[in-house]
Design a protein around this motif. Structure first.
Motif, PDB file in Angstrom:
ATOM      1  N   LEU A  66       0.829  -1.203   0.000  1.00  0.00           N
ATOM      2  CA  LEU A  66       0.000   0.000   0.000  1.00  0.00           C
ATOM      3  C   LEU A  66       0.864   1.253   0.000  1.00  0.00           C
ATOM      4  O   LEU A  66       0.569   2.229  -0.709  1.00  0.00           O
ATOM      5  CB  LEU A  66      -0.924  -0.007   1.216  1.00  0.00           C
ATOM      6  N   ARG A  67       1.928   1.255   0.774  1.00  0.00           N
ATOM      7  CA  ARG A  67       2.817   2.422   0.796  1.00  0.00           C
ATOM      8  C   ARG A  67       3.459   2.666  -0.565  1.00  0.00           C
ATOM      9  O   ARG A  67       3.697   3.812  -0.958  1.00  0.00           O
ATOM     10  CB  ARG A  67       3.897   2.227   1.854  1.00  0.00           C
ATOM     11  N   ASP A  68       3.743   1.588  -1.270  1.00  0.00           N
ATOM     12  CA  ASP A  68       4.397   1.716  -2.577  1.00  0.00           C
ATOM     13  C   ASP A  68       3.434   2.192  -3.662  1.00  0.00           C
ATOM     14  O   ASP A  68       3.875   2.722  -4.687  1.00  0.00           O
ATOM     15  CB  ASP A  68       4.991   0.368  -2.997  1.00  0.00           C
ATOM     16  N   ARG A  69       2.119   2.019  -3.444  1.00  0.00           N
ATOM     17  CA  ARG A  69       1.149   2.303  -4.508  1.00  0.00           C
ATOM     18  C   ARG A  69       0.249   3.505  -4.228  1.00  0.00           C
ATOM     19  O   ARG A  69      -0.270   4.114  -5.165  1.00  0.00           O
ATOM     20  CB  ARG A  69       0.269   1.067  -4.746  1.00  0.00           C
ATOM     21  N   TRP A  70       0.036   3.817  -2.978  1.00  0.00           N
ATOM     22  CA  TRP A  70      -0.912   4.872  -2.619  1.00  0.00           C
ATOM     23  C   TRP A  70      -0.237   6.233  -2.772  1.00  0.00           C
ATOM     24  O   TRP A  70       0.853   6.465  -2.248  1.00  0.00           O
ATOM     25  CB  TRP A  70      -1.364   4.644  -1.177  1.00  0.00           C
ATOM     26  N   SER A  71      -0.871   7.148  -3.470  1.00  0.00           N
ATOM     27  CA  SER A  71      -0.233   8.432  -3.769  1.00  0.00           C
ATOM     28  C   SER A  71       0.018   9.263  -2.518  1.00  0.00           C
ATOM     29  O   SER A  71       0.898  10.137  -2.513  1.00  0.00           O
ATOM     30  CB  SER A  71      -1.072   9.225  -4.775  1.00  0.00           C
ATOM     31  N   ALA A  72      -0.714   9.020  -1.431  1.00  0.00           N
ATOM     32  CA  ALA A  72      -0.482   9.774  -0.198  1.00  0.00           C
ATOM     33  C   ALA A  72       0.876   9.465   0.413  1.00  0.00           C
ATOM     34  O   ALA A  72       1.421  10.274   1.179  1.00  0.00           O
ATOM     35  CB  ALA A  72      -1.579   9.467   0.828  1.00  0.00           C
ATOM     36  N   VAL A  81       1.793  11.373   8.513  1.00  0.00           N
ATOM     37  CA  VAL A  81       0.694  10.632   9.133  1.00  0.00           C
ATOM     38  C   VAL A  81       0.232   9.506   8.220  1.00  0.00           C
ATOM     39  O   VAL A  81      -0.078   8.398   8.679  1.00  0.00           O
ATOM     40  CB  VAL A  81      -0.475  11.583   9.451  1.00  0.00           C
ATOM     41  N   ALA A  82       0.193   9.768   6.916  1.00  0.00           N
ATOM     42  CA  ALA A  82      -0.310   8.780   5.962  1.00  0.00           C
ATOM     43  C   ALA A  82       0.520   7.500   5.963  1.00  0.00           C
ATOM     44  O   ALA A  82      -0.006   6.420   5.680  1.00  0.00           O
ATOM     45  CB  ALA A  82      -0.334   9.383   4.554  1.00  0.00           C
ATOM     46  N   ARG A  83       1.780   7.581   6.299  1.00  0.00           N
ATOM     47  CA  ARG A  83       2.620   6.381   6.277  1.00  0.00           C
ATOM     48  C   ARG A  83       2.156   5.332   7.288  1.00  0.00           C
ATOM     49  O   ARG A  83       2.398   4.146   7.106  1.00  0.00           O
ATOM     50  CB  ARG A  83       4.084   6.748   6.546  1.00  0.00           C
ATOM     51  N   GLU A  84       1.499   5.765   8.350  1.00  0.00           N
ATOM     52  CA  GLU A  84       1.012   4.816   9.359  1.00  0.00           C
ATOM     53  C   GLU A  84      -0.395   4.317   9.055  1.00  0.00           C
ATOM     54  O   GLU A  84      -0.841   3.323   9.627  1.00  0.00           O
ATOM     55  CB  GLU A  84       1.038   5.470  10.744  1.00  0.00           C
ATOM     56  N   VAL A  85      -1.085   4.989   8.174  1.00  0.00           N
ATOM     57  CA  VAL A  85      -2.477   4.660   7.877  1.00  0.00           C
ATOM     58  C   VAL A  85      -2.671   3.251   7.305  1.00  0.00           C
ATOM     59  O   VAL A  85      -3.636   2.567   7.663  1.00  0.00           O
ATOM     60  CB  VAL A  85      -3.075   5.738   6.945  1.00  0.00           C
ATOM     61  N   PRO A  86      -1.796   2.757   6.397  1.00  0.00           N
ATOM     62  CA  PRO A  86      -2.011   1.407   5.875  1.00  0.00           C
ATOM     63  C   PRO A  86      -2.100   0.332   6.949  1.00  0.00           C
ATOM     64  O   PRO A  86      -2.817  -0.669   6.765  1.00  0.00           O
ATOM     65  CB  PRO A  86      -0.797   1.204   4.964  1.00  0.00           C
ATOM     66  N   HIS A  87      -1.388   0.504   8.048  1.00  0.00           N
ATOM     67  CA  HIS A  87      -1.516  -0.463   9.148  1.00  0.00           C
ATOM     68  C   HIS A  87      -2.974  -0.551   9.610  1.00  0.00           C
ATOM     69  O   HIS A  87      -3.516  -1.643   9.801  1.00  0.00           O
ATOM     70  CB  HIS A  87      -0.644  -0.039  10.339  1.00  0.00           C
ATOM     71  N   GLN A  88      -3.609   0.608   9.778  1.00  0.00           N
ATOM     72  CA  GLN A  88      -4.982   0.626  10.267  1.00  0.00           C
ATOM     73  C   GLN A  88      -5.940   0.016   9.253  1.00  0.00           C
ATOM     74  O   GLN A  88      -6.906  -0.666   9.636  1.00  0.00           O
ATOM     75  CB  GLN A  88      -5.403   2.065  10.593  1.00  0.00           C
TER      76      GLN A  88
END
Length: 340
Positions: free
Chosen positions: A242-248, A258-265
């Motif tokens: 998700l981190r590699d693909r999500w534009s955020a 903040v967005a870097r921690e969001v994929p965990h959630q």
């Protein structure tokens, strides 16, 4: 600002905001000395103030460091009530109070443990992120009448289930609560808990109605559990995808950190939905992420994009993929509504 009972919530809030532990401690001690109901102090002053702390971080007004510092003040204030509760005679049984493994928010468990102690129960507080093995050993050593588990993050629901298995295998009834369970008992019942409590007073009330002995919690459905277990094993891989693909997280923006921690959630929400059979964690998490990002000035389309990327990353998990496709966008504000 005061509560309906006239309690000084504004003064306590100021002590949290200025990270003034002596002021918070003195305020709480003064209330107790004046004969204010200690449960009201716990719920209407300390817990009320702590919710405001979390809201300020959520709105982007406070840093994580400021939130943690204020929480430490709230912990110190809670300890004042705990010392008061320790003077209450033990007139009931014994309760082990713990946070599930991966649950590092210890304050809610402290508040629940103190509320229970005020009601005359003898309590053993195990603290944050307790392992299932440690809980099992404590149940063996202590022989409690009940177990109480606090779980505020979805990522701790799988270990909460292991707590439920450990406690019910020992015949000990188990009460659960915390924001990870939502606003009703659906997830608690699905995981096999004996009871669910929405707040401190509810925990006190629930303990009065627990059976003395329980049967081992029934097994969870095999198919969704198999996917949940596989997703849990592959959690870090999915997060990195998700981190590699999500534009955020691939471009610099106002909410990138903040967005870097969001994929965990997001992945935890999928796991919780599979584990409990309740799809609401997906919409709840999407809504939480949407607010977290947009109040920091991020593009309001990012949350929907994350849902698409999450579904794509889960294409080899048919149940999880379908849940994300059906329920993620239920939590999102229609485009254009953010500005209103």
């Amino acid at each position: 600002m005061t509560t309906p009972d006239g309690l000084p919530t504004e003064a306590f809030d100021h002590a949290l905001s200025t990270v003034d532990a002596p002021a918070a401690i003195a305020l709480v001690q003064g209330l107790l000395d004046d004969g204010v109901d200690p449960l009201a102090v716990l719920v209407d002053v300390i817990a009320h103030g702590q919710r405001a702390v979390g809201d300020r971080w959520q709105r982007g007004e406070w840093t994580v460091a400021k939130e943690h510092a204020a929480t430490a003040v709230a912990v110190s204030a809670t300890e004042v009530v705990t010392r008061f509760a320790d003077r209450v005679p033990v007139t009931r049984g014994k309760v082990v109070v713990a946070c599930a493994e991966r649950e590092w928010h210890a304050l809610p468990a402290m508040i629940i443990g103190t509320a229970i102690r005020l009601d005359g129960w003898d309590t053993v507080l195990l603290g944050a992120s307790t392992s299932p093995a440690r809980l099992s050993q404590c149940l063996h050593d202590v022989g409690p009448d009940a177990t109480a588990v606090s779980c505020s993050v979805l990522g701790a629901l799988p270990t909460t289930r292991r707590f439920i298995e450990a406690s019910t295998t020992a015949g000990v009834p188990i009460m659960v609560g915390g924001s990870a369970f939502g606003s009703d008992d659906v997830r608690a019942r699905a995981l096999g808990a004996t009871a669910w409590a929405p707040h401190a007073q509810g925990a006190v009330d629930a303990l009065h109605h627990l059976p003395p002995v329980v049967r081992r919690a029934a097994p969870l459905p095999k198919a969704p559990m198999a996917e949940q277990a596989a997703i849990e094993v592959g959690h870090q891989r999915l997060v990195q995808t998700l981190r590699d693909r999500w534009s955020a997280t691939t471009t610099d923006g106002p909410a990138t950190e903040v967005a870097r921690e969001v994929p965990h959630q997001a992945v935890h929400a999928v796991s919780a939905a599979l584990l409990t059979g309740d799809p609401r964690p997906l919409a709840e998490t999407a809504r939480w992420i949407d607010h977290l990002l947009t109040v920091r000035g991020a593009d309001p389309r990012l949350s929907a994009e994350l849902g698409d990327e999450l579904a794509t990353a889960l294409r080899d998990y048919p149940a999880a993929h379908g849940l994300v496709r059906r329920h993620w966008t239920e939590g999102l504000v229609p485009q254009g509504e953010h500005a209103r």
